[in-house]
Design a protein around this motif. Structure first.
Motif: not given
Length: 119
Positions: A36-57
């Motif tokens: 799992x990796x946090x998706x950030x823009x500067x100091x702002x948390x925008x989302x979270x992506x997992x290895x499963x998200x990469x495969x499924x989505x």
């Protein structure tokens, strides 16, 4: 005595910007040994992506991993908790592996979670 989120949370976080390609995030997960990796823009948390998200989505949906950005594959509606909150309220980045290492470090999941990345 109640445990707090800080007692089990992962503090060595891996982050990526929303414009990163799915391929680069998958490579980062491989290299860092995380799922799992946090998706950030500067100091702002925008989302979270997992290895499963990469495969499924992304991959299973037929998107080209090299030209699809991680923002198209990540979860963006998150519930967060503070480090001082009671552990029973935690979800998300405090993973099952974190809890296994804390509560039963000699279990199979605890051993797997404590192991370093494959090289």
């Amino acid at each position: 005595m109640a445990q707090h989120v800080r007692d089990v949370m992962t503090t060595d976080l891996v982050t990526v910007e929303p414009q990163a390609s799915v391929t680069s995030v998958a490579e980062m997960m491989r290299d860092e040994g995380v799922g799992a990796v946090l998706v950030t823009e500067g100091e702002q948390l925008c989302g979270l992506v997992t290895n499963r998200d990469l495969v499924v989505r992304s991959v299973a949906a037929g998107h080209a991993p090299g030209s699809t950005t991680v923002v198209d594959a990540c979860s963006d509606e998150m519930i967060t908790v503070g480090a001082g909150d009671d552990l029973e309220h935690a979800v998300g980045v405090v993973s099952l592996g974190d809890l296994a290492m804390e509560r039963d470090p000699h279990s199979a999941l605890g051993d797997i979670s404590a192991a370093g990345p494959n090289t």
